[in-house]
Design an enzyme around this catalytic site. Structure first.
Site, PDB file in Angstrom:
ATOM      1  N   LYS A   1      44.892  46.780  41.335  1.00 51.67           N
ATOM      2  CA  LYS A   1      45.556  46.761  40.028  1.00 51.67           C
ATOM      3  C   LYS A   1      45.011  47.813  39.082  1.00 51.67           C
ATOM      4  CE  LYS A   1      43.223  42.616  38.819  1.00 51.67           C
ATOM      5  NZ  LYS A   1      42.128  43.208  38.063  1.00 51.67           N
TER       6      LYS A   1
ATOM      7  N   ARG B   1      42.785  36.046  32.353  1.00 52.01           N
ATOM      8  CA  ARG B   1      42.271  35.668  33.660  1.00 52.01           C
ATOM      9  C   ARG B   1      42.262  34.161  33.850  1.00 52.01           C
ATOM     10  NH1 ARG B   1      39.560  40.321  35.373  1.00 52.01           N
ATOM     11  NH2 ARG B   1      38.673  40.179  37.452  1.00 52.01           N
TER      12      ARG B   1
ATOM     13  N   ARG C   1      35.018  50.306  48.760  1.00 54.97           N
ATOM     14  CA  ARG C   1      34.860  50.796  47.386  1.00 54.97           C
ATOM     15  C   ARG C   1      33.401  50.703  46.956  1.00 54.97           C
ATOM     16  NH1 ARG C   1      37.972  47.758  42.607  1.00 54.97           N
ATOM     17  NH2 ARG C   1      36.198  46.355  42.651  1.00 54.97           N
TER      18      ARG C   1
ATOM     19  N   ARG D   1      29.534  49.635  42.536  1.00 52.80           N
ATOM     20  CA  ARG D   1      29.613  48.549  41.537  1.00 52.80           C
ATOM     21  C   ARG D   1      28.688  47.410  41.904  1.00 52.80           C
ATOM     22  NH1 ARG D   1      35.636  46.805  39.805  1.00 52.80           N
ATOM     23  NH2 ARG D   1      34.614  44.769  39.794  1.00 52.80           N
TER      24      ARG D   1
ATOM     25  N   ARG E   1      34.272  36.131  43.832  1.00 45.92           N
ATOM     26  CA  ARG E   1      35.297  36.598  42.879  1.00 45.92           C
ATOM     27  C   ARG E   1      36.690  36.220  43.355  1.00 45.92           C
ATOM     28  NH1 ARG E   1      33.585  42.270  43.173  1.00 45.92           N
ATOM     29  NH2 ARG E   1      35.676  42.783  42.491  1.00 45.92           N
TER      30      ARG E   1
HETATM   31  P1  ADP Z   1      38.163  42.711  39.918  1.00 47.69           P
HETATM   32  O1  ADP Z   1      39.580  42.513  39.488  1.00 47.69           O
HETATM   33  O2  ADP Z   1      38.016  43.702  41.031  1.00 47.69           O
HETATM   34  O3  ADP Z   1      37.430  41.446  40.184  1.00 47.69           O
HETATM   35  P2  ADP Z   1      37.437  43.579  37.172  1.00 47.69           P
HETATM   36  O4  ADP Z   1      36.913  44.939  36.921  1.00 47.69           O
HETATM   37  O5  ADP Z   1      38.781  43.251  36.637  1.00 47.69           O
HETATM   38  O6  ADP Z   1      37.348  43.391  38.742  1.00 47.69           O
HETATM   39  O7  ADP Z   1      36.400  42.478  36.584  1.00 47.69           O
HETATM   40  C1  ADP Z   1      35.038  42.506  36.908  1.00 47.69           C
HETATM   41  C2  ADP Z   1      34.328  41.311  36.271  1.00 47.69           C
HETATM   42  O8  ADP Z   1      34.417  41.391  34.838  1.00 47.69           O
HETATM   43  C3  ADP Z   1      34.888  39.931  36.617  1.00 47.69           C
HETATM   44  O9  ADP Z   1      34.406  39.443  37.851  1.00 47.69           O
HETATM   45  C4  ADP Z   1      34.375  39.114  35.421  1.00 47.69           C
HETATM   46  O10 ADP Z   1      32.997  38.803  35.558  1.00 47.69           O
HETATM   47  C5  ADP Z   1      34.500  40.076  34.272  1.00 47.69           C
HETATM   48  N1  ADP Z   1      35.798  39.944  33.574  1.00 47.69           N
HETATM   49  C6  ADP Z   1      36.779  40.887  33.528  1.00 47.69           C
HETATM   50  N2  ADP Z   1      37.844  40.435  32.827  1.00 47.69           N
HETATM   51  C7  ADP Z   1      37.529  39.178  32.422  1.00 47.69           C
HETATM   52  C8  ADP Z   1      38.216  38.175  31.683  1.00 47.69           C
HETATM   53  N3  ADP Z   1      39.467  38.366  31.226  1.00 47.69           N
HETATM   54  N4  ADP Z   1      37.581  37.007  31.455  1.00 47.69           N
HETATM   55  C9  ADP Z   1      36.354  36.789  31.900  1.00 47.69           C
HETATM   56  N5  ADP Z   1      35.651  37.673  32.635  1.00 47.69           N
HETATM   57  C10 ADP Z   1      36.223  38.858  32.890  1.00 47.69           C
END
Ligand code: ADP
Length: 188
Positions: free
Chosen positions: A15, A90, A127, A133, A144
């Site tokens: 995404k 989320r 990745r 990361r 996750r």
């Molecule tokens: P991915 O979709 O690959 O898991 P993201 O970069 O979107 O990775 O998110 C990485 C981390 O950031 C999540 O695992 C969470 O810990 C935190 N995070 C991101 N967006 C949110 C959100 N809307 N609410 C709570 N935590 C978030």
């Protein structure tokens, strides 16, 4: 064409990649909560220090922290023509908070990037080698994905029920996924 968008998808669904491409195509900014958090972590500022433990464990950052950050970002002037939200909402509570923030400028569409979770674990491990990361280790990736299924997947039905959902097959070539996404948005 729809301009106020949310992108949904399991970790590794691509995404972030697709959001960047659609954003360029439509000339609207992407707001990625994960990227915002990671830049705070890299800067070692107060917010970065606060969220690092949650992110490194693959848990969600508390809603009030994330929602405040998103609300501040959505108050900036460059979002008047639209935006792509990547990583927010989320969970259902965040979806409700987003509706409050958006008020008289509601979402136009929610794109779900649909993938096969097993294939995705492999993508993420690849990745991890490239981007390094801190939350891309095998155990944290699995966690996750669980967090996604438990908290975020219910948003698919939520937005489908509101007539906003566009499902896009996100397996296959990056360019093809982008084309399918743009086509879905044009027809919406
Ligand atoms: P991915 O979709 O690959 O898991 P993201 O970069 O979107 O990775 O998110 C990485 C981390 O950031 C999540 O695992 C969470 O810990 C935190 N995070 C991101 N967006 C949110 C959100 N809307 N609410 C709570 N935590 C978030």
């Amino acid at each position: 064409m729809s301009r106020r968008l949310v992108v949904l998808g399991a970790p590794g669904a691509g995404k972030g990649t697709q959001a960047a491409r659609i954003s360029e195509h439509l000339g609207i900014p992407t707001i990625s909560t994960g990227a915002l958090f990671r830049s705070h972590m890299a800067a070692r500022d107060e917010l970065g220090t606060l969220v690092a433990g949650y992110i490194d464990a693959g848990n969600l950052v508390p809603d009030e922290v994330t929602t405040r950050m998103v609300a501040e970002r959505l108050a900036e002037p460059d979002v008047v023509e639209g935006f792509i939200l990547d990583g927010y909402p989320r969970n259902l509570a965040q979806a409700e908070q987003l509706d409050v923030m958006l008020a008289d400028r509601p979402l136009d569409a929610v794109v779900e990037f649909v993938v096969d979770t097993e294939a995705v674990v492999e993508r993420l491990l690849r990745r991890a080698e490239i981007e390094g990361r801190s939350d891309d280790t095998a155990d944290v990736i699995r966690h996750r994905i669980e967090v996604y299924h438990e908290n975020t997947a219910p948003l698919v039905d939520h937005y489908r029920g509101r007539g906003l959902l566009l499902e896009v097959d996100a397996m296959g070539q990056i360019d093809d996924v982008t084309e399918r996404t743009l086509a879905a948005l044009e027809n919406a």
